[in-house]
Design a protein around this motif. Structure first.
Motif, short mmCIF file in Angstrom:
data_model
loop_
_atom_site.label_atom_id
_atom_site.label_comp_id
_atom_site.label_asym_id
_atom_site.label_seq_id
_atom_site.Cartn_x
_atom_site.Cartn_y
_atom_site.Cartn_z
N GLN A 141 -5.17 -9.37 -6.12
CA GLN A 141 -4.40 -8.85 -5.01
C GLN A 141 -3.32 -7.86 -5.42
N GLU A 147 -2.53 -4.85 -6.78
CA GLU A 147 -2.42 -3.46 -6.37
C GLU A 147 -3.40 -3.10 -5.26
N GLU A 148 -4.01 -4.07 -4.67
CA GLU A 148 -5.11 -3.83 -3.75
C GLU A 148 -4.61 -3.40 -2.37
N ILE A 149 -5.19 -2.32 -1.84
CA ILE A 149 -4.97 -1.90 -0.46
C ILE A 149 -6.35 -1.75 0.17
N ARG A 179 -8.67 -0.81 3.58
CA ARG A 179 -8.59 -0.05 4.82
C ARG A 179 -9.96 0.12 5.46
N GLU A 193 -5.63 -2.06 8.17
CA GLU A 193 -5.15 -1.94 6.79
C GLU A 193 -4.58 -3.27 6.34
N VAL A 243 -2.74 -5.29 2.86
CA VAL A 243 -2.15 -5.27 1.51
C VAL A 243 -1.99 -6.74 1.10
N CYS A 284 -0.86 -7.14 7.12
CA CYS A 284 -2.04 -6.66 7.84
C CYS A 284 -1.57 -5.88 9.05
#
Length: 231
Positions: free
Chosen positions: A128, A130-132, A134, A139, A141, A147
């Motif tokens: 998790q 650095e995860e983004i 979309r 979106e 994070v 969310c």
């Protein structure tokens, strides 16, 4: 590096059970606060902002279900139910209210610690950082438990967040309910399809209230997949 121990709020009217839970969690390196009623639980949640709540269902006065409803009005903190009633209808009702897991009394303190760690690991850990994620208006994070739909925050519980994140990571692929259960609870999980359906229903209801009725789409006889995420 942040070395602050995880803080768990224990809510049970039985002081003996609270003591057993507190000892087990503190022995595992966590910090605890004990309260004996739903009213005090909500007050302490506002004051302390704990990482997790362990909540007994069968309390006098305001029971665990009503307390969970009150908690969900102000926080998405993970909630683990303690229950002496193991019928599926009660478990499903708990998940529909926004609980993340449950443990049936009498319980093993070791199992309880493992359940707590598993929930918090799902919420905080792994890939998790650095995860983004979309997809159209959606979106997520994960590291921030954030969310948004169309730039507006969606208030999801820890498990609801994981359900939607799993769909987002899967893209166009259809996920069976068994696959979703394994992704969220682990390969040894014994949760039923009705359990995951409750979380999916909660996500859909919250998204639909914001004008996004198709965030998760059903593929009949197969499973579910990410919807268009457009209003």
């Amino acid at each position: 590096m942040n070395t602050t121990p995880l803080h768990v709020l224990i809510v049970d009217d039985d002081p003996g059970i609270r003591q057993v839970i507190a000892f087990a969690l503190e022995d595992a390196g966590m910090r605890t606060t004990e309260v004996d009623s739903g009213q005090r639980a909500v007050a302490e949640l506002r004051r302390l902002d704990p990482d997790m709540v362990i909540l007994d269902i069968g309390m006098p006065g305001i029971d665990g279900f009503e307390t969970c409803r009150a908690i969900r009005q102000i926080s998405g903190v993970p909630v683990l139910f303690l229950t002496a009633r193991d019928e599926e209808i009660n478990r499903v009702l708990g998940f529909e209210l926004g609980a993340d897991d449950y443990v049936t009394k009498p319980f093993s303190p070791r199992e309880l610690v493992l359940r707590v760690r598993a929930i918090l690991t799902r919420l905080r850990g792994g890939r998790q950082d650095e995860e983004i994620l979309r997809h159209h208006a959606l979106e997520m994070v994960p590291a921030r438990h954030r969310c948004t739909l169309g730039g507006v925050a969606v208030d999801l519980t820890a498990t609801e967040f994981q359900v939607l994140a799993a769909q987002l990571r899967a893209g166009a692929r259809v996920l069976s309910r068994d696959r979703l259960i394994r992704l969220i609870y682990g390969d040894s999980a014994q949760h039923s399809g009705r359990t995951i359906d409750s979380h999916i229903r909660n996500v859909r209801h919250k998204a639909a209230a914001m004008g996004y009725p198709d965030v998760i789409a059903t593929v009949h006889g197969v499973g579910v997949k990410l919807g268009t995420c457009r209003n």
